[in-house]
Write a protein that holds these residues in place. Sequence first.
Motif, short mmCIF file in Angstrom:
data_model
loop_
_atom_site.label_atom_id
_atom_site.label_comp_id
_atom_site.label_asym_id
_atom_site.label_seq_id
_atom_site.Cartn_x
_atom_site.Cartn_y
_atom_site.Cartn_z
N ALA A 61 22.73 25.51 22.58
CA ALA A 61 22.08 25.93 21.76
C ALA A 61 21.48 24.50 20.79
CB ALA A 61 22.38 26.95 20.28
N SER A 62 22.45 23.75 21.03
CA SER A 62 21.89 22.07 20.80
C SER A 62 21.61 21.65 21.76
CB SER A 62 23.48 21.21 20.50
OG SER A 62 24.33 21.35 21.01
N ALA A 63 21.36 22.45 23.36
CA ALA A 63 20.33 21.39 23.70
C ALA A 63 19.71 21.83 24.56
CB ALA A 63 21.65 21.33 25.68
N ARG A 64 19.35 22.68 24.02
CA ARG A 64 18.28 22.95 24.59
C ARG A 64 16.57 22.81 23.26
NH1 ARG A 64 19.61 29.33 22.46
NH2 ARG A 64 21.74 29.29 23.62
N GLY A 82 23.37 16.85 20.29
CA GLY A 82 21.44 17.32 20.70
C GLY A 82 20.50 15.79 21.27
N SER A 83 21.44 15.41 21.99
CA SER A 83 20.58 13.89 22.27
C SER A 83 19.88 13.69 23.61
CB SER A 83 21.70 13.05 22.05
OG SER A 83 22.91 13.25 23.59
N PHE A 84 19.87 15.08 24.35
CA PHE A 84 18.99 15.40 25.61
C PHE A 84 19.32 16.79 25.65
CE2 PHE A 84 24.48 16.22 26.28
CZ PHE A 84 24.50 17.12 26.64
N THR A 85 18.21 17.38 26.67
CA THR A 85 17.52 18.66 26.92
C THR A 85 18.22 19.22 28.24
OG1 THR A 85 15.60 17.95 25.65
CG2 THR A 85 16.13 19.59 27.62
N THR A 86 19.28 20.46 28.31
CA THR A 86 19.25 20.55 29.17
C THR A 86 18.35 21.37 30.35
OG1 THR A 86 21.54 20.63 28.57
CG2 THR A 86 21.30 22.31 30.58
N LEU A 87 18.38 21.34 31.92
CA LEU A 87 16.78 22.17 31.83
C LEU A 87 16.95 23.70 32.32
CD1 LEU A 87 15.13 20.39 33.99
CD2 LEU A 87 14.98 20.09 31.72
N VAL A 115 22.10 12.24 31.94
CA VAL A 115 23.40 12.08 30.87
C VAL A 115 24.87 13.14 31.16
CG1 VAL A 115 22.54 10.25 29.64
CG2 VAL A 115 22.39 12.63 28.50
N GLY A 116 25.13 13.37 30.30
CA GLY A 116 25.30 14.71 29.77
C GLY A 116 27.29 14.69 30.20
N PRO A 117 27.44 16.41 30.77
CA PRO A 117 29.24 15.86 31.40
C PRO A 117 29.08 16.53 32.93
CG PRO A 117 28.59 17.51 30.82
CD PRO A 117 27.62 16.63 30.00
N ASP A 118 28.37 16.72 33.55
CA ASP A 118 27.99 16.78 34.82
C ASP A 118 26.96 15.83 35.30
OD1 ASP A 118 30.07 18.17 35.21
OD2 ASP A 118 28.34 19.55 34.21
N VAL A 119 26.47 15.46 36.66
CA VAL A 119 25.69 14.80 37.06
C VAL A 119 24.81 15.61 38.17
CG1 VAL A 119 25.88 12.68 38.79
CG2 VAL A 119 26.81 12.31 36.38
N GLU A 120 23.37 16.40 37.83
CA GLU A 120 23.01 16.97 39.12
C GLU A 120 21.63 16.47 38.84
OE1 GLU A 120 24.57 19.56 35.92
OE2 GLU A 120 23.75 17.91 34.89
N ARG A 173 28.61 24.88 30.13
CA ARG A 173 27.56 25.35 28.42
C ARG A 173 26.23 24.51 28.69
NH1 ARG A 173 30.47 22.60 25.22
NH2 ARG A 173 28.88 23.31 23.00
N PHE A 174 26.70 23.78 29.88
CA PHE A 174 25.83 22.52 30.16
C PHE A 174 25.15 23.13 31.51
CE2 PHE A 174 27.85 21.14 26.94
CZ PHE A 174 27.35 20.11 25.73
N PRO A 175 24.45 24.14 32.00
CA PRO A 175 24.06 23.82 33.73
C PRO A 175 22.70 24.36 33.91
CG PRO A 175 23.54 25.79 32.20
CD PRO A 175 24.15 25.66 31.09
N GLY A 176 22.32 22.72 34.83
CA GLY A 176 21.48 21.93 35.29
C GLY A 176 21.17 20.11 34.26
N ALA A 177 20.61 20.25 34.48
CA ALA A 177 20.51 19.00 34.96
C ALA A 177 20.29 18.12 33.02
CB ALA A 177 19.12 18.21 35.47
N ASP A 178 20.74 17.22 32.75
CA ASP A 178 20.18 17.12 31.70
C ASP A 178 20.24 15.57 31.09
OD1 ASP A 178 22.75 19.21 30.53
OD2 ASP A 178 23.75 17.69 31.77
#
Length: 304
Positions: A61-64, A82-87, A115-120, A173-178
Motif C-alpha cells: 500500500a505504501s507504494a501505490r 511512501g517516497s516512490f511509486t511502484t508500477l 529506486v527501491g529494493p530492486d532495479v527494474e 512487495r514492490f513488483p515492477g519499477a519504483d
Amino acid sequence: MRFFGFWCGLLCAVLLTTTLSAQTPQSYSDGKRGEVVLPQGDLSFADTVLAFEIGDAVPTASARNPDAALGPPTYVGNNNDGSFTTLGCNGMLDVQFTDNALIDLEGPDLYVFEVGPDVEGTQLAISQDGITWIDVGGIAGGRSEVDIAGVATPGASYRFVRLIDDGEDCRGRFPGADIDAIAAIGSATRFVLDGSVLFSVDSAVLKPDAQAALNDLANEIAQAGISAFEITGHTDSDGSAEYNLELSNARATAVREYLLSLPALADATATARGAGESEPVSDNTTEAGKAANRRVEIIATSGQ
C-alpha cells in the motif's frame, strides 16, 4: 486502478509557478549513492499525474500513490516511507510538466529516478498533447539518462512522459519499477497566459489590460537572459478546426509583435504559431476546461 490529473484550474493573467531568474543549478541524490545536477533546479520535475494504471502483482500500500513520483526525489533508503511509486508488473504512469517543458538539447534530456529494493527497467514515451505518444524505447533501472534526439521533432516541446514497466522482475512487495522522480534536464520554462485576459471573444486584438501582463512578462524574460522564445496560441474546440487554427495563429502573432516592440526585448527573437484546438490541457466538455484551453503559451530556455 486509474487516476486522471488534467491541469484544468483557471489561469491568472500570467501563471508563473517559479520565477525564472531565481533558478539555479541544484544537485539531487539518485537513490544509488550518486548525484544528478539539474540546471533549472526544482523547476525540472514533473508536476501532475495524468494517468496511473497499476500492473499485475499489486505492490504494498505504501507504494501505490502516483503523486510520490512528482517533484524532486525524496527516497533516502526506507522502502516503506511512501517516497516512490511502484508500477506493478506492466503498470503504467503518465505525468505532466506544467511550469516547464521537455525539449531536445545537446546530451541527455530526461532523468528517471528508479529506486527501491530492486532495479527494474521501463518503456518510455513522450507526448505533446497527452493523446499521441512517441515511443522513445526501453530504459535501464536506477538513474536513467535519456536523450530524446532522433525521436523528438526539432524545436518541439513535450509536456507529457509515459513510463510502462517492462514486465520483468515482478516479485515481492514492490513488483515492477519504483519511480521516485522524473526530471526534464532539457527543460524550458513555460509561461501560460489566459486567453480571456489578452483577447475578446473571436478577436486577435490585444485588450488594453493585456499590455500590463505582457510588460511584466517581458521584464521577466529579459531578466532571465533569454534572447529567443516560441509563442503558441491555443483555443478550445468550439468552432471549426480551421477557424481555430487561424485565430490561434493570429493571437500568437499579436503577442509576438507586442513583446518584441518593448525595449526590454529589443534584441530578442521570437517565433509565433497557432495550434488551434489540437493541444488541450483540459476537457473541452466543461466551461472551466474550455477556459483553460484558451491560452497563449511561451516556451523559453534560459541562456538561449
